[in-house]
Design an enzyme around this catalytic site. Structure first.
Site, PDB file in Angstrom:
ATOM      1  N   LEU A  90     -33.587  67.704   1.496  1.00  0.00           N
ATOM      2  CA  LEU A  90     -32.425  67.693   0.625  1.00  0.00           C
ATOM      3  C   LEU A  90     -31.333  66.954   1.388  1.00  0.00           C
ATOM      4  O   LEU A  90     -31.255  67.044   2.616  1.00  0.00           O
ATOM      5  CB  LEU A  90     -31.945  69.116   0.310  1.00  0.00           C
ATOM      6  CG  LEU A  90     -32.827  69.979  -0.579  1.00  0.00           C
ATOM      7  CD1 LEU A  90     -32.239  71.373  -0.711  1.00  0.00           C
ATOM      8  CD2 LEU A  90     -33.010  69.351  -1.940  1.00  0.00           C
ATOM      9  N   ASP A  91     -30.500  66.235   0.684  1.00  0.00           N
ATOM     10  CA  ASP A  91     -29.384  65.550   1.337  1.00  0.00           C
ATOM     11  C   ASP A  91     -28.511  66.552   2.086  1.00  0.00           C
ATOM     12  O   ASP A  91     -28.467  67.730   1.739  1.00  0.00           O
ATOM     13  CB  ASP A  91     -28.533  64.806   0.309  1.00  0.00           C
ATOM     14  CG  ASP A  91     -29.240  63.601  -0.277  1.00  0.00           C
ATOM     15  OD1 ASP A  91     -30.222  63.137   0.339  1.00  0.00           O
ATOM     16  OD2 ASP A  91     -28.824  63.141  -1.347  1.00  0.00           O
ATOM     17  N   ARG A  92     -27.797  66.075   3.060  1.00  0.00           N
ATOM     18  CA  ARG A  92     -26.955  66.932   3.884  1.00  0.00           C
ATOM     19  C   ARG A  92     -25.979  67.742   3.046  1.00  0.00           C
ATOM     20  O   ARG A  92     -25.776  68.924   3.286  1.00  0.00           O
ATOM     21  CB  ARG A  92     -26.198  66.077   4.909  1.00  0.00           C
ATOM     22  CG  ARG A  92     -25.286  66.891   5.821  1.00  0.00           C
ATOM     23  CD  ARG A  92     -24.561  66.019   6.824  1.00  0.00           C
ATOM     24  NE  ARG A  92     -23.659  65.076   6.210  1.00  0.00           N
ATOM     25  CZ  ARG A  92     -22.398  65.353   5.871  1.00  0.00           C
ATOM     26  NH1 ARG A  92     -21.907  66.550   6.080  1.00  0.00           N
ATOM     27  NH2 ARG A  92     -21.643  64.434   5.331  1.00  0.00           N
ATOM     28  N   LEU A  93     -25.385  67.156   2.034  1.00  0.00           N
ATOM     29  CA  LEU A  93     -24.372  67.853   1.246  1.00  0.00           C
ATOM     30  C   LEU A  93     -24.959  68.670   0.095  1.00  0.00           C
ATOM     31  O   LEU A  93     -24.212  69.264  -0.672  1.00  0.00           O
ATOM     32  CB  LEU A  93     -23.345  66.856   0.714  1.00  0.00           C
ATOM     33  CG  LEU A  93     -22.515  66.162   1.794  1.00  0.00           C
ATOM     34  CD1 LEU A  93     -21.565  65.145   1.179  1.00  0.00           C
ATOM     35  CD2 LEU A  93     -21.758  67.174   2.636  1.00  0.00           C
ATOM     36  N   THR A  94     -26.268  68.707  -0.027  1.00  0.00           N
ATOM     37  CA  THR A  94     -26.927  69.452  -1.097  1.00  0.00           C
ATOM     38  C   THR A  94     -27.465  70.764  -0.548  1.00  0.00           C
ATOM     39  O   THR A  94     -28.142  70.789   0.465  1.00  0.00           O
ATOM     40  CB  THR A  94     -28.096  68.627  -1.687  1.00  0.00           C
ATOM     41  OG1 THR A  94     -27.590  67.373  -2.136  1.00  0.00           O
ATOM     42  CG2 THR A  94     -28.758  69.356  -2.827  1.00  0.00           C
TER      43      THR A  94
END
Length: 158
Positions: free
Chosen positions: A96-100
């Site tokens: 998952l993306d860092r901000l997700t």
């Protein structure tokens, strides 16, 4: 004055950006040894001999990358329990993306990571679901307002 043959050095001390963890832990607890062996810094949803499923908070990258060498999920788990999650003991199935924030599956062997990763890429027996939380008042008649604006702009209601 600088002369020929002089050696110049430049040292930069950089701090990694902060990341969010479970409310019961913080990264500073690692360096002071305050995190007990029973307090997971990341919420573990399921664990068995071959699979680890965690609830990844936003702001936390899965593995070391860019400016995040220590403040990543793999490194935090490694420092928490090196005998179980140390270097080479966890394998990425998906990211998952860092901000997700969301559920992340991590394999404990490369064969399972490869097999499940292939299933996810091919959408074979699985699906990804993304949910978004909205804060504030969400207009119930949004579709109706959108249609009225379109007809007004086109000159239908002169």
């Amino acid at each position: 004055k600088i002369k020929g043959g002089d050696e110049l050095t430049h040292t930069v001390h950089r701090h990694e950006p902060a990341v969010g963890l479970d409310n019961s832990a913080s990264l500073s607890s690692f360096s002071t040894g305050q995190i007990g062996s029973e307090t997971p810094p990341i919420h573990i949803i399921h664990e068995d001999d071959s699979l680890l499923v965690v609830d990844k908070p936003s702001t936390l990258p899965i593995h070391p990358c860019g400016g995040y060498n220590y403040n990543s999920m793999f490194e935090i788990l490694h420092h928490w329990k090196p005998d179980l999650y140390g270097s080479g003991k966890l394998f990425t199935i998906h990211r998952l993306d860092r901000l997700t924030s969301g559920i992340v599956m991590i394999a404990k062997n490369s064969q399972l990571a490869s097999s499940l990763g292939r299933c996810i890429m091919d959408r074979d027996g699985c699906e990804k679901i993304y949910l978004a939380r909205v804060m504030g008042k969400f207009p119930l008649n949004l579709h109706q307002n959108h249609n009225q604006r379109d007809s007004t702009e086109s000159g239908d209601n002169c």
